[in-house]
Motif scaffolding. Structure first.
Motif, mmCIF file in Angstrom:
data_model
loop_
_atom_site.group_PDB
_atom_site.id
_atom_site.type_symbol
_atom_site.label_atom_id
_atom_site.label_comp_id
_atom_site.label_asym_id
_atom_site.label_seq_id
_atom_site.Cartn_x
_atom_site.Cartn_y
_atom_site.Cartn_z
ATOM 1 N N ILE A 149 6.862 -72.529 -3.677
ATOM 2 C CA ILE A 149 7.837 -71.434 -3.700
ATOM 3 C C ILE A 149 8.663 -71.568 -2.416
ATOM 4 O O ILE A 149 8.143 -72.017 -1.399
ATOM 5 C CB ILE A 149 7.135 -70.048 -3.700
ATOM 6 N N GLN A 192 11.927 -69.753 0.239
ATOM 7 C CA GLN A 192 12.719 -68.596 0.603
ATOM 8 C C GLN A 192 13.862 -69.037 1.506
ATOM 9 O O GLN A 192 13.652 -69.315 2.692
ATOM 10 C CB GLN A 192 11.881 -67.526 1.297
ATOM 11 N N GLY A 213 15.684 -63.988 -1.142
ATOM 12 C CA GLY A 213 14.385 -63.698 -1.712
ATOM 13 C C GLY A 213 13.588 -64.947 -2.049
ATOM 14 O O GLY A 213 13.994 -66.081 -1.784
ATOM 15 N N LEU A 214 12.421 -64.718 -2.642
ATOM 16 C CA LEU A 214 11.528 -65.803 -3.018
ATOM 17 C C LEU A 214 12.024 -66.473 -4.295
ATOM 18 O O LEU A 214 12.519 -65.813 -5.213
ATOM 19 C CB LEU A 214 10.116 -65.253 -3.242
ATOM 20 N N TRP A 248 10.708 -69.438 -7.117
ATOM 21 C CA TRP A 248 9.669 -70.326 -7.594
ATOM 22 C C TRP A 248 10.238 -71.710 -7.882
ATOM 23 O O TRP A 248 11.318 -71.839 -8.465
ATOM 24 C CB TRP A 248 9.044 -69.741 -8.854
ATOM 25 N N TYR A 253 6.892 -72.678 0.842
ATOM 26 C CA TYR A 253 5.492 -72.261 0.810
ATOM 27 C C TYR A 253 4.755 -73.003 -0.303
ATOM 28 O O TYR A 253 5.294 -73.192 -1.394
ATOM 29 C CB TYR A 253 5.372 -70.768 0.520
ATOM 30 N N GLY A 264 -2.693 -69.826 -14.693
ATOM 31 C CA GLY A 264 -1.531 -70.697 -14.647
ATOM 32 C C GLY A 264 -1.032 -71.132 -16.011
ATOM 33 O O GLY A 264 -0.372 -72.163 -16.140
ATOM 34 N N VAL A 317 0.043 -66.043 -14.408
ATOM 35 C CA VAL A 317 0.439 -66.861 -13.256
ATOM 36 C C VAL A 317 0.772 -65.956 -12.087
ATOM 37 O O VAL A 317 1.705 -65.160 -12.164
ATOM 38 C CB VAL A 317 1.686 -67.724 -13.547
ATOM 39 N N TYR A 318 0.016 -66.103 -11.019
ATOM 40 C CA TYR A 318 0.406 -65.476 -9.767
ATOM 41 C C TYR A 318 -0.144 -66.320 -8.630
ATOM 42 O O TYR A 318 -0.906 -67.262 -8.867
ATOM 43 C CB TYR A 318 -0.035 -64.015 -9.689
ATOM 44 N N PHE A 319 0.242 -66.006 -7.412
ATOM 45 C CA PHE A 319 0.006 -66.895 -6.285
ATOM 46 C C PHE A 319 -0.851 -66.214 -5.218
ATOM 47 O O PHE A 319 -0.475 -65.191 -4.659
ATOM 48 C CB PHE A 319 1.347 -67.324 -5.674
ATOM 49 N N ASP A 320 -1.997 -66.834 -4.958
ATOM 50 C CA ASP A 320 -2.911 -66.309 -3.954
ATOM 51 C C ASP A 320 -4.014 -67.300 -3.691
ATOM 52 O O ASP A 320 -4.714 -67.710 -4.635
ATOM 53 C CB ASP A 320 -3.530 -64.990 -4.461
ATOM 54 N N TRP A 354 -1.431 -68.068 -0.029
ATOM 55 C CA TRP A 354 -0.251 -68.854 0.320
ATOM 56 C C TRP A 354 -0.483 -69.569 1.657
ATOM 57 O O TRP A 354 -1.257 -69.113 2.495
ATOM 58 C CB TRP A 354 0.961 -67.940 0.488
ATOM 59 N N GLY A 355 0.226 -70.678 1.835
ATOM 60 C CA GLY A 355 0.299 -71.278 3.160
ATOM 61 C C GLY A 355 1.243 -70.472 4.038
ATOM 62 O O GLY A 355 1.916 -69.549 3.562
ATOM 63 N N HIS A 356 1.289 -70.837 5.320
ATOM 64 C CA HIS A 356 2.143 -70.105 6.256
ATOM 65 C C HIS A 356 3.622 -70.440 6.106
ATOM 66 O O HIS A 356 4.465 -69.701 6.596
ATOM 67 C CB HIS A 356 1.691 -70.367 7.696
#
Lengths: 110, 128
Positions: free
Chosen positions: B39, B41, B46-47, B49, B96, B104, B113-116, B118-120
């Motif tokens: 993802i 930004q 905004g974010l 995908w 990210y 998924g 599908v959701y994201f958890d 995340w990297g920094h």
């Protein structure tokens, strides 16, 4: 195309209740997810599958859906809740998911 | 505890290829039943995908990127990768990587599908 529409900004005083909406045609049949995004930090999942709060997320955060509109409610807002909030959903195209985010809402704690 | 870390060059010239790596720790890409995603930004926006990949190499992408994006995986190294070709200034963004939770996939018309987590994130700037 799939879209999620959020208000650009919401303002609330400490201790009050903040409500952030997310409108999308797909929401009656798809789950919505909410993320908190602070500057310089990674997004954090705060609500999944419309209403479920992950472990570690304060109980003042809650989610709901009515028809095509999802809502994130923050009860008893604290200064640390000032952040950007994004809704997210997905819909299928040829059996594969297409993921889309709302434009984000900046929550200001007055 | 699953952790993800993005790496790669912070500066890419226009028309060149942006290549990023996501290294996963605390979980095995090879032995897990998860998709993994990218993802981004852009500054002040905004974010957005980009796409997702399974350990088998199965992928799905945001069609707005057309054919400019490719995601691959090296499960033996617990890494997955992003390539964006023919970059322009509009590709400047914080990128990210994240684990895809919920499965998924889509089934019965409903998608999971959701994201958890995340990297920094890593800032990639396109500039000459």
């Amino acid at each position: 195309s799939y879209e999620l529409t959020q208000p650009p900004s919401v303002s609330v005083s400490p201790g009050q209740t903040a409500r952030i909406t997310c409108f999308g045609d797909a929401l009656p049949k798809q789950f919505v997810y909410w993320y908190q995004k602070k500057p310089g930090q990674a997004p954090v999942l705060i609500i999944y599958k419309d209403t479920v709060r992950p472990s570690g997320i304060p109980a003042r955060f809650s989610g709901s859906v009515s028809g095509s509109t999802a809502s994130l409610t923050i009860s008893g807002v604290q200064a640390e809740d000032e952040s950007d909030y994004y809704c997210q959903s997905a819909d299928s195209t040829d059996s594969y998911p297409q993921v889309f985010f709302g434009g984000g809402t900046k929550l200001t704690v007055l | 505890q699953v952790q993800l870390q993005e790496s790669g060059p912070g500066l890419v010239k226009p028309s060149q290829t942006l290549s990023l790596t996501c290294t996963v720790s605390g979980a095995s890409i090879m032995n897990g039943d998860y998709y993994w995603g990218w993802i981004r930004q852009p500054p002040g926006k905004g974010l957005e995908w980009i796409g997702c990949i399974y350990n088998s190499g199965r992928t799905y992408y945001n069609p707005s990127f057309e054919s400019r994006v490719s995601i691959s995986v090296d499960a033996s190294k617990n890494q997955f990768f992003l390539e964006v070709t023919s970059v322009t200034a509009t590709d400047t963004a914080v990128y990210y990587c994240a684990r895809v939770d919920g499965g998924g996939y889509c089934s019965g018309g409903r998608c999971y599908v959701y994201f958890d987590p995340w990297g920094h994130g890593i800032l990639a700037t396109v500039s000459s």
